[in-house]
Design a protein around this motif. Sequence first.
Motif, PDB file in Angstrom:
ATOM      1  N   SER A  80       0.830  -1.204   0.000  1.00 58.61           N
ATOM      2  CA  SER A  80       0.000   0.000   0.000  1.00 58.61           C
ATOM      3  C   SER A  80       0.868   1.259   0.000  1.00 58.61           C
ATOM      4  CB  SER A  80      -0.935  -0.001   1.205  1.00 58.61           C
ATOM      5  OG  SER A  80      -1.727   1.168   1.229  1.00 58.61           O
ATOM      6  N   SER A  81       1.918   1.232   0.816  1.00 63.39           N
ATOM      7  CA  SER A  81       2.846   2.370   0.866  1.00 63.39           C
ATOM      8  C   SER A  81       3.545   2.561  -0.478  1.00 63.39           C
ATOM      9  CB  SER A  81       3.881   2.133   1.970  1.00 63.39           C
ATOM     10  OG  SER A  81       4.840   3.163   1.993  1.00 63.39           O
ATOM     11  N   THR A  82       3.923   1.446  -1.128  1.00 62.32           N
ATOM     12  CA  THR A  82       4.558   1.517  -2.443  1.00 62.32           C
ATOM     13  C   THR A  82       3.598   2.113  -3.465  1.00 62.32           C
ATOM     14  OG1 THR A  82       5.919  -0.425  -1.957  1.00 62.32           O
ATOM     15  CG2 THR A  82       5.666   0.176  -4.275  1.00 62.32           C
ATOM     16  N   GLY A  83       2.321   1.683  -3.422  1.00 57.99           N
ATOM     17  CA  GLY A  83       1.315   2.218  -4.339  1.00 57.99           C
ATOM     18  C   GLY A  83       1.108   3.707  -4.154  1.00 57.99           C
ATOM     19  N   LYS A  84       1.114   4.149  -2.907  1.00 64.54           N
ATOM     20  CA  LYS A  84       0.973   5.579  -2.617  1.00 64.54           C
ATOM     21  C   LYS A  84       2.153   6.369  -3.190  1.00 64.54           C
ATOM     22  CE  LYS A  84       0.483   8.864   1.188  1.00 64.54           C
ATOM     23  NZ  LYS A  84       0.499   9.038   2.670  1.00 64.54           N
ATOM     24  N   ASN A  85       3.359   5.827  -3.021  1.00 66.33           N
ATOM     25  CA  ASN A  85       4.561   6.492  -3.557  1.00 66.33           C
ATOM     26  C   ASN A  85       4.514   6.573  -5.080  1.00 66.33           C
ATOM     27  OD1 ASN A  85       5.581   6.799  -0.980  1.00 66.33           O
ATOM     28  ND2 ASN A  85       6.785   4.917  -1.053  1.00 66.33           N
ATOM     29  N   MET A  86       3.996   5.516  -5.727  1.00 61.34           N
ATOM     30  CA  MET A  86       3.856   5.535  -7.184  1.00 61.34           C
ATOM     31  C   MET A  86       2.990   6.710  -7.626  1.00 61.34           C
ATOM     32  SD  MET A  86       3.177   1.572  -8.188  1.00 61.34           S
ATOM     33  CE  MET A  86       4.475   0.328  -8.132  1.00 61.34           C
ATOM     34  N   LEU A  87       1.883   6.918  -6.923  1.00 62.49           N
ATOM     35  CA  LEU A  87       0.951   7.994  -7.275  1.00 62.49           C
ATOM     36  C   LEU A  87       1.571   9.364  -7.061  1.00 62.49           C
ATOM     37  CD1 LEU A  87      -1.964   8.742  -8.131  1.00 62.49           C
ATOM     38  CD2 LEU A  87      -2.568   8.715  -5.700  1.00 62.49           C
ATOM     39  N   GLU A  88       2.309   9.499  -5.971  1.00 55.04           N
ATOM     40  CA  GLU A  88       2.836  10.815  -5.599  1.00 55.04           C
ATOM     41  C   GLU A  88       4.000  11.268  -6.474  1.00 55.04           C
ATOM     42  OE1 GLU A  88       3.642  10.337  -1.460  1.00 55.04           O
ATOM     43  OE2 GLU A  88       1.553  10.738  -0.864  1.00 55.04           O
ATOM     44  N   LYS A  89       4.492  10.393  -7.360  1.00 55.62           N
ATOM     45  CA  LYS A  89       5.548  10.801  -8.296  1.00 55.62           C
ATOM     46  C   LYS A  89       5.026  11.762  -9.356  1.00 55.62           C
ATOM     47  CE  LYS A  89       6.804   6.751  -9.705  1.00 55.62           C
ATOM     48  NZ  LYS A  89       7.544   5.669 -10.414  1.00 55.62           N
ATOM     49  N   PHE A  90       3.703  11.782  -9.556  1.00 59.51           N
ATOM     50  CA  PHE A  90       3.119  12.583 -10.628  1.00 59.51           C
ATOM     51  C   PHE A  90       2.675  13.953 -10.115  1.00 59.51           C
ATOM     52  CE2 PHE A  90       2.413   8.121 -11.802  1.00 59.51           C
ATOM     53  CZ  PHE A  90       3.001   8.111 -13.059  1.00 59.51           C
ATOM     54  N   SER A  91       2.407  14.852 -11.046  1.00 59.16           N
ATOM     55  CA  SER A  91       1.919  16.183 -10.706  1.00 59.16           C
ATOM     56  C   SER A  91       0.525  16.069 -10.092  1.00 59.16           C
ATOM     57  CB  SER A  91       1.849  17.053 -11.965  1.00 59.16           C
ATOM     58  OG  SER A  91       0.852  16.552 -12.856  1.00 59.16           O
ATOM     59  N   PRO A  92       0.081  17.086  -9.341  1.00 60.07           N
ATOM     60  CA  PRO A  92      -1.273  17.036  -8.750  1.00 60.07           C
ATOM     61  C   PRO A  92      -2.366  16.775  -9.793  1.00 60.07           C
ATOM     62  CG  PRO A  92      -0.016  18.830  -7.794  1.00 60.07           C
ATOM     63  CD  PRO A  92       0.819  18.285  -8.909  1.00 60.07           C
ATOM     64  N   GLU A  93      -2.211  17.380 -10.988  1.00 58.91           N
ATOM     65  CA  GLU A  93      -3.219  17.190 -12.035  1.00 58.91           C
ATOM     66  C   GLU A  93      -3.267  15.735 -12.491  1.00 58.91           C
ATOM     67  OE1 GLU A  93      -1.932  21.302 -11.764  1.00 58.91           O
ATOM     68  OE2 GLU A  93      -0.803  19.466 -12.114  1.00 58.91           O
ATOM     69  N   ASP A  94      -2.069  15.144 -12.692  1.00 57.89           N
ATOM     70  CA  ASP A  94      -2.015  13.753 -13.138  1.00 57.89           C
ATOM     71  C   ASP A  94      -2.462  12.796 -12.036  1.00 57.89           C
ATOM     72  OD1 ASP A  94      -1.207  14.403 -15.671  1.00 57.89           O
ATOM     73  OD2 ASP A  94       0.938  14.174 -15.252  1.00 57.89           O
ATOM     74  N   GLN A  95      -2.149  13.154 -10.781  1.00 57.52           N
ATOM     75  CA  GLN A  95      -2.627  12.335  -9.665  1.00 57.52           C
ATOM     76  C   GLN A  95      -4.149  12.288  -9.655  1.00 57.52           C
ATOM     77  OE1 GLN A  95      -0.976  12.997  -5.700  1.00 57.52           O
ATOM     78  NE2 GLN A  95       0.906  13.820  -6.606  1.00 57.52           N
ATOM     79  N   GLN A  96      -4.760  13.443  -9.941  1.00 62.20           N
ATOM     80  CA  GLN A  96      -6.221  13.504  -9.957  1.00 62.20           C
ATOM     81  C   GLN A  96      -6.788  12.642 -11.081  1.00 62.20           C
ATOM     82  OE1 GLN A  96      -8.091  15.242  -7.558  1.00 62.20           O
ATOM     83  NE2 GLN A  96      -9.653  13.918  -8.452  1.00 62.20           N
ATOM     84  N   LYS A  97      -6.130  12.687 -12.248  1.00 60.61           N
ATOM     85  CA  LYS A  97      -6.605  11.896 -13.397  1.00 60.61           C
ATOM     86  C   LYS A  97      -6.587  10.411 -13.083  1.00 60.61           C
ATOM     87  CE  LYS A  97      -5.093  15.133 -17.004  1.00 60.61           C
ATOM     88  NZ  LYS A  97      -4.081  15.373 -18.069  1.00 60.61           N
ATOM     89  N   ILE A  98      -5.435   9.938 -12.578  1.00 63.87           N
ATOM     90  CA  ILE A  98      -5.297   8.510 -12.345  1.00 63.87           C
ATOM     91  C   ILE A  98      -6.186   8.076 -11.183  1.00 63.87           C
ATOM     92  CG2 ILE A  98      -3.403   8.310 -10.668  1.00 63.87           C
ATOM     93  CD1 ILE A  98      -3.523   6.527 -14.042  1.00 63.87           C
ATOM     94  N   SER A  99      -6.358   8.942 -10.183  1.00 62.87           N
ATOM     95  CA  SER A  99      -7.230   8.623  -9.056  1.00 62.87           C
ATOM     96  C   SER A  99      -8.687   8.517  -9.496  1.00 62.87           C
ATOM     97  CB  SER A  99      -7.095   9.676  -7.952  1.00 62.87           C
ATOM     98  OG  SER A  99      -5.797   9.673  -7.411  1.00 62.87           O
ATOM     99  N   ASN A 100      -9.089   9.381 -10.425  1.00 60.38           N
ATOM    100  CA  ASN A 100     -10.463   9.338 -10.928  1.00 60.38           C
ATOM    101  C   ASN A 100     -10.739   8.047 -11.691  1.00 60.38           C
ATOM    102  OD1 ASN A 100     -11.215  11.779  -9.826  1.00 60.38           O
ATOM    103  ND2 ASN A 100     -10.727  12.957 -11.667  1.00 60.38           N
ATOM    104  N   ILE A 101      -9.761   7.628 -12.518  1.00 61.75           N
ATOM    105  CA  ILE A 101      -9.926   6.363 -13.242  1.00 61.75           C
ATOM    106  C   ILE A 101     -10.032   5.209 -12.247  1.00 61.75           C
ATOM    107  CG2 ILE A 101      -8.819   4.752 -14.838  1.00 61.75           C
ATOM    108  CD1 ILE A 101      -7.546   7.166 -16.234  1.00 61.75           C
TER     109      ILE A 101
END
Length: 605
Positions: free
Chosen positions: A411-432
């Motif tokens: 879970s921690s690894t997955g969170k780190n994967m997400l946080e590598k991206f910009s806030p806009e891209d984080q929002q996109k991938i989180s929405n999907i």
Amino acid sequence: MVTQLKNDIKDFEEMYFNKKWRLKGNPFKNISAEDIKDEDIMDVFIFNEELFLDVFNVNNSIIRGEKGTGKTMLLKAIYNFYNYKAVVDIKQEKIVKCLPIYVNLAHYSQIEDKNELYRRIILKVIEEFYLANRKIQDIKFNENWFAKLTNWIKEIFSEEDLEKNFQMMSAEEVKEVFGNKAISEYSMGQKLLNASVRLEEEYTTEIKKDKYVGVTNIQEIFNKYLREVCENVLLIFDEVSSLDKSFFRGDCDSESMYIKFLNQLRTTPNIYYKASIYPHHYSDILEETRYGKSINLNFNVYNEDHMSSNRKLVKKTIMSYVNTYKMDEESYNTIESFVDILKVSDDEYNGMFSGNDSENLGDSIEQIVFGSRGSYRRIMQICSEAFNYVAKNKDAGDLFISKDVVLEVLSSTGKNMLEKFSPEDQQKISNIAKVCRKRTRYKFNYPYNSIEMSKFLNRGSQDNILYLEKEGRGRAAAIYEFDYSFCVYADLTTHLLRHVERGAKSRSFANGKLNTRTAKVTSDDINALDGIRGVIYKVVEKKGFGFIKTEVDLSADGMDNNRVFVHCSNFEGNLTDQFVGCNVEFKIGENRDGRKQAENVKIIE
């Protein structure tokens, strides 16, 4: 102060690992083969009987595997294996059967000119020819590894094969051979030394200055200096895929320099090669078997039929690393339950990694298999973080590396994967991911958005948040899947119960099956999550309502195509004529009569 803090942390870690598992420290700190010394490679290398004859024999091979699948480890193991055999041959006054030459091509990744690349590789091979003598001189006998190797080979091959192909000696005999005189005191060793000195002089004064060198120079040097010393030369090329694209691309006037290079090598007597590449990469262009047998190191962690063998592979890997960190015999004298320092028992292993029987599913090992995605490097990473998690936990004395611990790490690894991206891209991938979670999927297609998705697909990384499962062709959209670690973090359904189409919270083959269903994600789905955007096109100010027009088709929500009613109570501020033409964001709700309407309407720029 900082230095003292680091020392305190190190002391605590060593104390914890010493006390709980009788280890010198965290055995999984070095997660890459590049971080492991050559003399230690064979202690952690996992022998695979299915690959041994194809890979370890003197022949041409192309080693294919994604990042972290063990290509470098395998090539270094082959290099060490033949260096050992070379020492034994020399000290038995025999011609060396095979002289290994290891070249890491990543050092030339910045060179764009294909001709200069070719020249530099040839020069490096020639340089390694005369350096081979020094490397053989430096080899020390590793009794633990040699015992492991000989026992393993004896289990696989018959006595006849052993005598014919390997001419294996006992560990005692080899130890005696290694303990005798220096290499140069043997006649074959003296010949190798003399050849190295003469070749180094010619290389420095002539060959290195030559602008036009090629495989013919390698052949000439072998015939001139090495033929009396060795029968064959094995060139081991690591990180081939790191070279510039120009080296692999041909044009209408000439063929690929890479293919030209391998054609020259494969037709040169007594010269063999092994090369590692990434599959489905621009370097993966060899389609004919004449270039050597293709060895695939990837393994499918989601194939239920392979789970048993995958678990054994992960267990072997873990035990191999743990063994290297076992404390020496003297240290064991002060600790109860002393066990053989050359072997981790099943009880110890189960105590470290699972509260269940090691052959049962639903434990920490199964989660490590899923999380690894077939990468040894990720196995090391997961285990390292799991060990640290337990060590740092305040109740560490009562914990082992359970399934819950591994899930926390993933879970921690997955969170780190997400946080590598910009806030806009984080929002996109989180929405999907939200759309997929609502539909109990972790695979999806997103028609007409392949360019947008490409930023999340980095072939050079082993920690992608997304992977392309199937390329889009014609009208068929590409299918993507989220990384398992991100699935754990975002609570996506990776497994379904066997007899019911519902999510299996266990994420295990013990009571579930892999979720192969795919969610179709559209822009409407994304807009529905974040709020639908539209324009106020009509306001009836006296009655306190109006209408919003949007490009999103709302017929699926029971409304008239792209128009939606809005009451002033759902609008921020007073709904007046002055807002006609303003951009707004809203969500779909219902009034007291059950009719659809816009809610939480906000003005946006």
